[in-house]
Design a protein around this motif. Structure first.
Motif, PDB file in Angstrom:
ATOM      1  N   GLY A  78       0.829  -1.204   0.000  1.00 61.43           N
ATOM      2  CA  GLY A  78       0.000   0.000   0.000  1.00 61.43           C
ATOM      3  C   GLY A  78       0.860   1.248   0.000  1.00 61.43           C
ATOM      4  O   GLY A  78       2.088   1.187  -0.088  1.00 61.43           O
ATOM      5  N   MET A  79       0.195   2.392   0.109  1.00 61.66           N
ATOM      6  CA  MET A  79       0.900   3.672   0.148  1.00 61.66           C
ATOM      7  C   MET A  79       1.541   3.851   1.520  1.00 61.66           C
ATOM      8  O   MET A  79       0.930   3.540   2.540  1.00 61.66           O
ATOM      9  N   LEU A  80       2.758   4.358   1.528  1.00 62.10           N
ATOM     10  CA  LEU A  80       3.483   4.606   2.772  1.00 62.10           C
ATOM     11  C   LEU A  80       3.873   6.076   2.812  1.00 62.10           C
ATOM     12  O   LEU A  80       4.572   6.561   1.920  1.00 62.10           O
ATOM     13  N   MET A  81       3.398   6.783   3.846  1.00 59.19           N
ATOM     14  CA  MET A  81       3.741   8.190   4.039  1.00 59.19           C
ATOM     15  C   MET A  81       4.708   8.285   5.205  1.00 59.19           C
ATOM     16  O   MET A  81       4.411   7.810   6.309  1.00 59.19           O
ATOM     17  N   ILE A  82       5.864   8.875   4.960  1.00 53.66           N
ATOM     18  CA  ILE A  82       6.882   9.091   5.994  1.00 53.66           C
ATOM     19  C   ILE A  82       6.910  10.582   6.275  1.00 53.66           C
ATOM     20  O   ILE A  82       7.113  11.383   5.362  1.00 53.66           O
ATOM     21  N   LYS A  83       6.688  10.955   7.535  1.00 51.35           N
ATOM     22  CA  LYS A  83       6.718  12.367   7.915  1.00 51.35           C
ATOM     23  C   LYS A  83       7.863  12.591   8.884  1.00 51.35           C
ATOM     24  O   LYS A  83       8.214  11.711   9.668  1.00 51.35           O
ATOM     25  N   GLY A  84       8.437  13.793   8.809  1.00 54.53           N
ATOM     26  CA  GLY A  84       9.531  14.139   9.693  1.00 54.53           C
ATOM     27  C   GLY A  84      10.103  15.502   9.358  1.00 54.53           C
ATOM     28  O   GLY A  84       9.429  16.340   8.755  1.00 54.53           O
ATOM     29  N   ASN A  85      11.356  15.700   9.727  1.00 51.76           N
ATOM     30  CA  ASN A  85      12.048  16.965   9.477  1.00 51.76           C
ATOM     31  C   ASN A  85      13.360  16.690   8.776  1.00 51.76           C
ATOM     32  O   ASN A  85      14.040  15.707   9.076  1.00 51.76           O
ATOM     33  N   ASP A  86      13.701  17.553   7.837  1.00 47.22           N
ATOM     34  CA  ASP A  86      14.976  17.467   7.118  1.00 47.22           C
ATOM     35  C   ASP A  86      15.158  16.100   6.448  1.00 47.22           C
ATOM     36  O   ASP A  86      16.224  15.500   6.512  1.00 47.22           O
TER      37      ASP A  86
END
Length: 96
Positions: A45-53
């Motif tokens: 499935g779709m994988l969203m990775i969130k974070g900084n830099d």
């Protein structure tokens, strides 16, 4: 020459080290990325990775491998059928 991997699903695996390095296998496509978010289409499935830099430090789509560096805050899956099921582009859906 015939491709022996055609039609066969790859193993999907995520290995994260200290929330700073994420190695992902089983990636079909990179849909978008910037310093705050990476959106991948995977075998699961779709994988969203969130974070900084965030940085996509290694991309080998022929092998289905992606490495993401930066401060990773979250990994979120969603079903792949919802993306593109209406025949709209990613940008059309984002800017409704």
């Amino acid at each position: 020459m015939e491709d022996l991997n055609a039609g066969r699903m790859r193993t999907h695996r995520i290995t994260m080290t200290d929330r700073n390095v994420c190695n992902i296998n089983g990636v079909c496509d990179v849909l978008s990325f910037d310093v705050a978010e990476v959106l991948l289409e995977t075998e699961q499935g779709m994988l969203m990775i969130k974070g900084n830099d965030l940085h996509v430090s290694r991309l080998m789509l022929d092998k289905g491998e992606v490495d993401v560096d930066g401060k990773i805050d979250s990994l979120t899956y969603s079903e792949g059928a919802g993306y593109g099921a209406k025949g709209e582009s990613l940008f059309a859906r984002l800017f409704k």
